[in-house]
Design a protein around this motif. Structure first.
Motif, PDB file in Angstrom:
ATOM      1  N   ILE A 131       0.860  -1.189   0.000  1.00 30.35           N
ATOM      2  CA  ILE A 131       0.000   0.000   0.000  1.00 30.35           C
ATOM      3  C   ILE A 131       0.891   1.230   0.000  1.00 30.35           C
ATOM      4  CG2 ILE A 131      -1.835   1.257   1.182  1.00 30.35           C
ATOM      5  CD1 ILE A 131      -2.634  -1.300   2.599  1.00 30.35           C
ATOM      6  N   VAL A 132       0.643   2.120  -0.946  1.00 23.59           N
ATOM      7  CA  VAL A 132       1.329   3.422  -0.942  1.00 23.59           C
ATOM      8  C   VAL A 132       0.265   4.507  -1.082  1.00 23.59           C
ATOM      9  CG1 VAL A 132       3.377   2.395  -2.028  1.00 23.59           C
ATOM     10  CG2 VAL A 132       1.705   3.597  -3.435  1.00 23.59           C
ATOM     11  N   VAL A 177      -3.989   0.226  -2.807  1.00 24.56           N
ATOM     12  CA  VAL A 177      -3.632  -1.156  -2.489  1.00 24.56           C
ATOM     13  C   VAL A 177      -3.309  -1.907  -3.774  1.00 24.56           C
ATOM     14  CG1 VAL A 177      -4.411  -3.317  -1.449  1.00 24.56           C
ATOM     15  CG2 VAL A 177      -5.219  -1.116  -0.519  1.00 24.56           C
ATOM     16  N   HIS A 178      -2.144  -2.525  -3.817  1.00 27.26           N
ATOM     17  CA  HIS A 178      -1.775  -3.384  -4.952  1.00 27.26           C
ATOM     18  C   HIS A 178      -1.550  -4.782  -4.415  1.00 27.26           C
ATOM     19  CE1 HIS A 178       1.088  -4.338  -8.543  1.00 27.26           C
ATOM     20  NE2 HIS A 178      -0.104  -4.819  -8.724  1.00 27.26           N
ATOM     21  N   ALA A 179      -2.432  -5.701  -4.822  1.00 23.00           N
ATOM     22  CA  ALA A 179      -2.376  -7.054  -4.268  1.00 23.00           C
ATOM     23  C   ALA A 179      -2.499  -8.102  -5.355  1.00 23.00           C
ATOM     24  CB  ALA A 179      -3.499  -7.247  -3.251  1.00 23.00           C
ATOM     25  N   HIS A 180      -1.731  -9.156  -5.232  1.00 24.45           N
ATOM     26  CA  HIS A 180      -1.848 -10.333  -6.080  1.00 24.45           C
ATOM     27  C   HIS A 180      -2.222 -11.508  -5.187  1.00 24.45           C
ATOM     28  CE1 HIS A 180       0.757  -8.897  -9.757  1.00 24.45           C
ATOM     29  NE2 HIS A 180      -0.250  -8.090  -9.498  1.00 24.45           N
ATOM     30  N   ILE A 181      -3.073 -12.390  -5.721  1.00 22.72           N
ATOM     31  CA  ILE A 181      -3.486 -13.546  -4.911  1.00 22.72           C
ATOM     32  C   ILE A 181      -3.383 -14.841  -5.700  1.00 22.72           C
ATOM     33  CG2 ILE A 181      -5.085 -12.217  -3.489  1.00 22.72           C
ATOM     34  CD1 ILE A 181      -7.380 -13.585  -5.054  1.00 22.72           C
ATOM     35  N   ILE A 182      -3.280 -15.914  -4.928  1.00 26.05           N
ATOM     36  CA  ILE A 182      -3.352 -17.267  -5.476  1.00 26.05           C
ATOM     37  C   ILE A 182      -4.396 -18.024  -4.661  1.00 26.05           C
ATOM     38  CG2 ILE A 182      -2.085 -19.396  -5.927  1.00 26.05           C
ATOM     39  CD1 ILE A 182       0.469 -17.440  -5.881  1.00 26.05           C
ATOM     40  N   THR A 191       5.144   1.286   6.665  1.00 29.54           N
ATOM     41  CA  THR A 191       6.124   2.298   6.283  1.00 29.54           C
ATOM     42  C   THR A 191       5.472   3.654   6.513  1.00 29.54           C
ATOM     43  OG1 THR A 191       5.316   2.409   4.001  1.00 29.54           O
ATOM     44  CG2 THR A 191       7.068   0.830   4.448  1.00 29.54           C
ATOM     45  N   ASP A 192       6.278   4.686   6.585  1.00 31.39           N
ATOM     46  CA  ASP A 192       5.687   6.016   6.639  1.00 31.39           C
ATOM     47  C   ASP A 192       4.887   6.234   5.356  1.00 31.39           C
ATOM     48  OD1 ASP A 192       6.929   6.408   9.037  1.00 31.39           O
ATOM     49  OD2 ASP A 192       8.538   7.666   8.248  1.00 31.39           O
ATOM     50  N   ALA A 193       3.800   6.971   5.486  1.00 31.82           N
ATOM     51  CA  ALA A 193       2.887   7.125   4.350  1.00 31.82           C
ATOM     52  C   ALA A 193       3.532   7.844   3.175  1.00 31.82           C
ATOM     53  CB  ALA A 193       1.630   7.876   4.801  1.00 31.82           C
ATOM     54  N   ASP A 194       4.607   8.579   3.426  1.00 32.44           N
ATOM     55  CA  ASP A 194       5.198   9.364   2.329  1.00 32.44           C
ATOM     56  C   ASP A 194       6.521   8.786   1.802  1.00 32.44           C
ATOM     57  OD1 ASP A 194       6.823   9.843   4.452  1.00 32.44           O
ATOM     58  OD2 ASP A 194       6.643  12.023   4.408  1.00 32.44           O
ATOM     59  N   GLU A 195       6.837   7.567   2.174  1.00 33.08           N
ATOM     60  CA  GLU A 195       8.140   7.023   1.751  1.00 33.08           C
ATOM     61  C   GLU A 195       8.133   6.526   0.302  1.00 33.08           C
ATOM     62  OE1 GLU A 195      10.965   5.367   4.845  1.00 33.08           O
ATOM     63  OE2 GLU A 195       9.041   4.584   5.552  1.00 33.08           O
ATOM     64  N   ILE A 196       6.975   6.060  -0.160  1.00 36.36           N
ATOM     65  CA  ILE A 196       6.838   5.610  -1.550  1.00 36.36           C
ATOM     66  C   ILE A 196       5.535   6.191  -2.082  1.00 36.36           C
ATOM     67  CG2 ILE A 196       6.793   3.624  -3.114  1.00 36.36           C
ATOM     68  CD1 ILE A 196       7.790   1.875  -0.813  1.00 36.36           C
ATOM     69  N   THR A 197       5.521   6.579  -3.339  1.00 27.92           N
ATOM     70  CA  THR A 197       4.258   6.969  -3.950  1.00 27.92           C
ATOM     71  C   THR A 197       4.195   6.322  -5.335  1.00 27.92           C
ATOM     72  OG1 THR A 197       2.772   8.796  -4.488  1.00 27.92           O
ATOM     73  CG2 THR A 197       5.127   9.133  -4.944  1.00 27.92           C
ATOM     74  N   ARG A 198       3.205   6.677  -6.124  1.00 29.63           N
ATOM     75  CA  ARG A 198       3.084   6.169  -7.488  1.00 29.63           C
ATOM     76  C   ARG A 198       2.890   7.337  -8.440  1.00 29.63           C
ATOM     77  NH1 ARG A 198       2.226   0.703  -8.015  1.00 29.63           N
ATOM     78  NH2 ARG A 198       1.855  -0.394  -6.062  1.00 29.63           N
ATOM     79  N   VAL A 199       3.469   7.204  -9.629  1.00 27.72           N
ATOM     80  CA  VAL A 199       3.229   8.198 -10.670  1.00 27.72           C
ATOM     81  C   VAL A 199       2.881   7.457 -11.967  1.00 27.72           C
ATOM     82  CG1 VAL A 199       4.713  10.003  -9.714  1.00 27.72           C
ATOM     83  CG2 VAL A 199       5.681   8.322 -11.275  1.00 27.72           C
ATOM     84  N   LYS A 200       2.063   8.092 -12.752  1.00 22.86           N
ATOM     85  CA  LYS A 200       1.610   7.503 -14.012  1.00 22.86           C
ATOM     86  C   LYS A 200       2.802   7.248 -14.929  1.00 22.86           C
ATOM     87  CE  LYS A 200      -2.395   7.474 -15.587  1.00 22.86           C
ATOM     88  NZ  LYS A 200      -3.448   6.466 -15.396  1.00 22.86           N
TER      89      LYS A 200
END
Lengths: 140, 140, 140
Positions: free
Chosen positions: A77-78, A86-91, A120-129
């Motif tokens: 989660i970022v 949330v980015h999740a993969h399942i089996i 993690t701290d909420a600002d340690e990773i983010t996402r960009v297009k």
């Protein structure tokens, strides 16, 4: 969904029947203001699985019904624009122990979900297009 | 490949299109002089999978092509003779959400790889040759 | 089974040929008086897999024989009445790289097992009987 912050700083997250793992993880992160990494096991009633088609740059959606063992839930989660993503993969395991899996869009817990969450701290990773894939990829 | 050492001491490792997960993890460990444990998700274009044949005591190699969701990447890195040795198993998801998996010899990222890495000191675990299996197994 | 407490406080657990992962994890937790979360890879000779049938509220048992790559071992240990209870799900890879998986009742290591264990205090999570499913679910 219930959770407990353990003395180590990690969180145990318990999902209950009817819970959507993605929504619960998002709500948890929003409430605690943490990003992080998770893994877990449990059982699902159905799931909407995704497969990213690199040619169309869109996800295929495939809803699978039936009762499944959740053999592996893995992801992170970022925060993007102050909202948890949330980015999740399942089996999943079927009655005959055969397996299927994919990106998890949504699903419903049938029995339980037992997740360990490393914050993690909420600002340690983010996402960009990303222009090539049209997906939001990690940025740090 | 990019990585960030988080405030918790853990590392976030981002793989990009064209990256080989095994080579990147090895380069990362060599550069940071850390062993450790990892898990991650993402997407691969192809992978060379292994299955250990206990009779011949050799790995079968099977290259699988196609675009796959990387549903689970799990393993560890230890140092042997000052060089990092990556041991990883993966599970891949196909377009129809069916799954395959094995020991990962090499592969190529198609979209992204999102890995959490829990470091250990480089000398806490090593590997020594096992006479029975002819494999290098953990030693500590 | 051997294990080492790493400087980070985490444990590396090594399984050897003949070891039952469930029994080893239980013995480890009992000896160290810790609960916690684990993940690992390795290889198994056989496994007794489970699938929870929500209608009968009982597990189906399915013993699978053959040599398998252990692609994913994931789960947790909590104490109930001073005894460790191991809950593990696994995914196995066959010679042709096809996969099967389920709840793990028991199994036998063929080559090795390499597990990372994140400990919690033994009393941070427990399990209580759930009337709906007849299973012992997390409680905290």
């Amino acid at each position: 969904m219930d959770f407990k912050k353990l003395e180590s700083g990690l969180y145990a997250i318990k999902l209950s029947p009817g819970d959507d793992p993605i929504k619960c993880l998002s709500d948890f992160a929003q409430g605690e203001k943490v990003g992080g990494f998770f893994q877990g096991i449990g059982a699902l009633k159905w799931a909407e699985l995704g497969y990213f088609d690199i040619e169309t740059k869109e996800y295929l959606h495939n809803r699978v019904d039936g009762y499944f063992e959740l053999l592996s839930l893995m992801g992170n989660i970022v925060f993007v624009d102050d909202k948890p993503l949330v980015h999740a993969h399942i089996i999943l395991g079927k009655r005959d122990n055969s397996t299927i899996g994919g990106h998890l869009f949504s699903g419903e817990v049938s029995v339980t979900g037992e997740i360990i969450f490393i914050p993690t701290d909420a600002d340690e990773i983010t996402r960009v297009k990303d222009e090539f894939t049209n997906l939001s990829l990690w940025n740090f």
